[in-house]
Design a protein around this motif. Structure first.
Motif, PDB file in Angstrom:
ATOM      1  N   THR A  91      43.736  69.274  54.302  1.00 51.88           N
ATOM      2  CA  THR A  91      44.215  68.158  53.483  1.00 51.88           C
ATOM      3  C   THR A  91      45.705  67.843  53.631  1.00 51.88           C
ATOM      4  O   THR A  91      46.221  66.978  52.936  1.00 51.88           O
ATOM      5  N   LYS A  92      46.417  68.528  54.549  1.00 54.41           N
ATOM      6  CA  LYS A  92      47.865  68.330  54.647  1.00 54.41           C
ATOM      7  C   LYS A  92      48.307  68.375  56.103  1.00 54.41           C
ATOM      8  O   LYS A  92      47.720  69.066  56.919  1.00 54.41           O
ATOM      9  N   LEU A  93      49.375  67.626  56.408  1.00 58.09           N
ATOM     10  CA  LEU A  93      49.924  67.593  57.760  1.00 58.09           C
ATOM     11  C   LEU A  93      51.443  67.655  57.706  1.00 58.09           C
ATOM     12  O   LEU A  93      52.073  66.950  56.908  1.00 58.09           O
ATOM     13  N   LYS A  94      52.005  68.517  58.551  1.00 58.63           N
ATOM     14  CA  LYS A  94      53.459  68.621  58.677  1.00 58.63           C
ATOM     15  C   LYS A  94      53.770  68.661  60.168  1.00 58.63           C
ATOM     16  O   LYS A  94      53.208  69.476  60.908  1.00 58.63           O
ATOM     17  N   VAL A  95      54.658  67.762  60.628  1.00 56.87           N
ATOM     18  CA  VAL A  95      55.013  67.666  62.039  1.00 56.87           C
ATOM     19  C   VAL A  95      56.513  67.443  62.154  1.00 56.87           C
ATOM     20  O   VAL A  95      57.067  66.585  61.454  1.00 56.87           O
ATOM     21  N   GLY A  96      57.149  68.183  63.052  1.00 50.97           N
ATOM     22  CA  GLY A  96      58.576  67.980  63.265  1.00 50.97           C
ATOM     23  C   GLY A  96      59.146  68.940  64.277  1.00 50.97           C
ATOM     24  O   GLY A  96      58.421  69.609  65.014  1.00 50.97           O
ATOM     25  N   VAL A  97      60.477  69.014  64.288  1.00 49.73           N
ATOM     26  CA  VAL A  97      61.212  69.906  65.176  1.00 49.73           C
ATOM     27  C   VAL A  97      61.826  70.999  64.307  1.00 49.73           C
ATOM     28  O   VAL A  97      62.376  70.711  63.238  1.00 49.73           O
ATOM     29  N   GLU A 144      56.668  63.452  73.613  1.00 49.54           N
ATOM     30  CA  GLU A 144      56.047  63.129  72.335  1.00 49.54           C
ATOM     31  C   GLU A 144      55.059  64.213  71.960  1.00 49.54           C
ATOM     32  O   GLU A 144      54.440  64.836  72.817  1.00 49.54           O
ATOM     33  N   ILE A 145      54.991  64.433  70.654  1.00 45.98           N
ATOM     34  CA  ILE A 145      53.990  65.334  70.105  1.00 45.98           C
ATOM     35  C   ILE A 145      52.750  64.468  69.892  1.00 45.98           C
ATOM     36  O   ILE A 145      52.799  63.486  69.155  1.00 45.98           O
ATOM     37  N   SER A 146      51.666  64.802  70.581  1.00 44.61           N
ATOM     38  CA  SER A 146      50.420  64.032  70.445  1.00 44.61           C
ATOM     39  C   SER A 146      49.439  64.839  69.613  1.00 44.61           C
ATOM     40  O   SER A 146      49.086  65.954  69.976  1.00 44.61           O
ATOM     41  N   LEU A 147      49.034  64.251  68.491  1.00 43.73           N
ATOM     42  CA  LEU A 147      48.090  64.920  67.594  1.00 43.73           C
ATOM     43  C   LEU A 147      46.760  64.192  67.619  1.00 43.73           C
ATOM     44  O   LEU A 147      46.723  62.963  67.693  1.00 43.73           O
ATOM     45  N   HIS A 148      45.705  64.960  67.566  1.00 46.74           N
ATOM     46  CA  HIS A 148      44.353  64.402  67.450  1.00 46.74           C
ATOM     47  C   HIS A 148      43.733  65.028  66.205  1.00 46.74           C
ATOM     48  O   HIS A 148      43.520  66.231  66.156  1.00 46.74           O
ATOM     49  N   LEU A 149      43.491  64.207  65.175  1.00 43.73           N
ATOM     50  CA  LEU A 149      42.920  64.682  63.915  1.00 43.73           C
ATOM     51  C   LEU A 149      41.455  64.273  63.842  1.00 43.73           C
ATOM     52  O   LEU A 149      41.132  63.092  63.943  1.00 43.73           O
ATOM     53  N   ASP A 150      40.589  65.246  63.668  1.00 52.09           N
ATOM     54  CA  ASP A 150      39.155  65.006  63.590  1.00 52.09           C
ATOM     55  C   ASP A 150      38.778  64.792  62.118  1.00 52.09           C
ATOM     56  O   ASP A 150      38.856  65.715  61.307  1.00 52.09           O
ATOM     57  N   LYS A 151      38.401  63.565  61.770  1.00 51.16           N
ATOM     58  CA  LYS A 151      38.069  63.241  60.381  1.00 51.16           C
ATOM     59  C   LYS A 151      36.813  64.001  59.931  1.00 51.16           C
ATOM     60  O   LYS A 151      35.852  64.100  60.689  1.00 51.16           O
ATOM     61  N   SER A 152      36.842  64.499  58.694  1.00 52.68           N
ATOM     62  CA  SER A 152      35.647  65.132  58.123  1.00 52.68           C
ATOM     63  C   SER A 152      34.594  64.072  57.836  1.00 52.68           C
ATOM     64  O   SER A 152      33.425  64.254  58.128  1.00 52.68           O
ATOM     65  N   ASN A 153      35.021  62.956  57.238  1.00 53.99           N
ATOM     66  CA  ASN A 153      34.111  61.856  56.935  1.00 53.99           C
ATOM     67  C   ASN A 153      34.226  60.831  58.059  1.00 53.99           C
ATOM     68  O   ASN A 153      35.233  60.141  58.178  1.00 53.99           O
ATOM     69  N   LYS A 154      33.202  60.740  58.878  1.00 53.77           N
ATOM     70  CA  LYS A 154      33.215  59.850  60.043  1.00 53.77           C
ATOM     71  C   LYS A 154      32.904  58.402  59.686  1.00 53.77           C
ATOM     72  O   LYS A 154      32.667  57.578  60.550  1.00 53.77           O
ATOM     73  N   MET A 155      32.877  58.097  58.384  1.00 55.36           N
ATOM     74  CA  MET A 155      32.559  56.737  57.957  1.00 55.36           C
ATOM     75  C   MET A 155      33.670  56.155  57.090  1.00 55.36           C
ATOM     76  O   MET A 155      33.438  55.262  56.295  1.00 55.36           O
ATOM     77  N   GLN A 156      34.901  56.671  57.234  1.00 54.78           N
ATOM     78  CA  GLN A 156      35.970  56.260  56.338  1.00 54.78           C
ATOM     79  C   GLN A 156      37.234  55.908  57.123  1.00 54.78           C
ATOM     80  O   GLN A 156      37.723  56.694  57.923  1.00 54.78           O
ATOM     81  N   TRP A 157      37.750  54.720  56.869  1.00 55.63           N
ATOM     82  CA  TRP A 157      39.006  54.291  57.483  1.00 55.63           C
ATOM     83  C   TRP A 157      40.172  54.819  56.672  1.00 55.63           C
ATOM     84  O   TRP A 157      40.093  54.906  55.454  1.00 55.63           O
ATOM     85  N   TRP A 158      41.254  55.157  57.350  1.00 51.16           N
ATOM     86  CA  TRP A 158      42.462  55.635  56.689  1.00 51.16           C
ATOM     87  C   TRP A 158      43.461  54.496  56.572  1.00 51.16           C
ATOM     88  O   TRP A 158      43.621  53.707  57.500  1.00 51.16           O
ATOM     89  N   SER A 159      44.177  54.438  55.452  1.00 50.62           N
ATOM     90  CA  SER A 159      45.209  53.409  55.276  1.00 50.62           C
ATOM     91  C   SER A 159      46.553  53.884  55.823  1.00 50.62           C
ATOM     92  O   SER A 159      47.457  53.088  56.039  1.00 50.62           O
ATOM     93  N   GLY A 160      46.679  55.188  56.077  1.00 49.25           N
ATOM     94  CA  GLY A 160      47.902  55.750  56.630  1.00 49.25           C
ATOM     95  C   GLY A 160      47.648  57.171  57.080  1.00 49.25           C
ATOM     96  O   GLY A 160      46.594  57.742  56.778  1.00 49.25           O
ATOM     97  N   VAL A 161      48.620  57.763  57.791  1.00 52.66           N
ATOM     98  CA  VAL A 161      48.456  59.137  58.250  1.00 52.66           C
ATOM     99  C   VAL A 161      48.551  60.108  57.069  1.00 52.66           C
ATOM    100  O   VAL A 161      47.798  61.062  56.980  1.00 52.66           O
ATOM    101  N   THR A 162      49.482  59.830  56.157  1.00 52.74           N
ATOM    102  CA  THR A 162      49.592  60.636  54.937  1.00 52.74           C
ATOM    103  C   THR A 162      49.637  59.689  53.744  1.00 52.74           C
ATOM    104  O   THR A 162      49.958  58.504  53.894  1.00 52.74           O
TER     105      THR A 162
END
Length: 192
Positions: free
Chosen positions: A61-67, A100-118
């Motif tokens: 349920t959480k994502l943290k990305v940086g240097v 670039e840091i390339s992330l691939h997030l696998d959605k749990s619900n494959k029927m739901q659009w996201w309005s943002g990354v977080t």
């Protein structure tokens, strides 16, 4: 009394909304895109960085990305859960002069659009206006594909006035029962 917008007014408003969303998304310190099943995020970083310099923490349920040693570029709750074990990240040379840091997030619900990354991202998409991509049966998992194929078969059968797969199953069971019990008279039997 308000009047509803005409199709051309609605189209102009939608176009303006898409332009505003594109402008807002361009202000983000990363690029992201999604399909109904996953989210891909590209975070530009300096060319001299290596994998050990990168911080990526992905939970359900959480994502943290940086240097390391810097303020995170992304740090917040995801709008919907992901499968962390199926999600990945890599550090790649980008087409511009950095990496670039390339992330691939696998959605749990494959029927739901996201309005943002977080959920704490400064800009969000209007998910009601997302036009889904055309999908192929081969893109679906086995169980879903079987269900869709059955529905398509049953729809074609109904259109031709023929029995659906369920009705065919009932008729096959009746025929088997008739063979097992030849002493019985089925002349007045009705299928419902």
């Amino acid at each position: 009394m308000s009047t509803s917008p005409t199709p051309s007014e609605r189209e102009a408003k939608d176009k303006a909304d898409r332009a505003r969303e594109a402008e807002e998304q361009a202000k983000l310190p990363y690029k992201w895109r999604q399909t109904i099943g996953d989210v891909d995020v590209d975070v530009p970083v300096a060319a001299n960085l290596r994998g050990r310099d990168i911080v990526v923490e992905m939970t359900k349920t959480k994502l943290k990305v940086g240097v390391k040693g810097q303020e995170p570029v992304i740090d917040g709750p995801l709008p919907h859960p992901i499968h962390p074990s199926e999600s990945t990240w890599t550090l790649e040379t980008s087409s511009s002069s950095g990496k670039e840091i390339s992330l691939h997030l696998d959605k749990s619900n494959k029927m739901q659009w996201w309005s943002g990354v977080t959920t704490n991202a400064p800009y969000h998409l209007d998910t009601a206006k997302i036009t889904p991509e055309n999908s192929k049966l081969g893109d679906l998992d086995g169980e879903t594909r079987g269900m869709v194929e059955k529905m398509m078969y049953d729809q074609r059968q109904k259109e031709m006035g023929k029995p659906t797969s369920e009705e065919e199953g009932k008729m096959a069971m009746l025929e088997k029962f008739k063979k097992q019990h030849p002493e019985m008279d089925f002349s007045g039997a009705k299928m419902s």
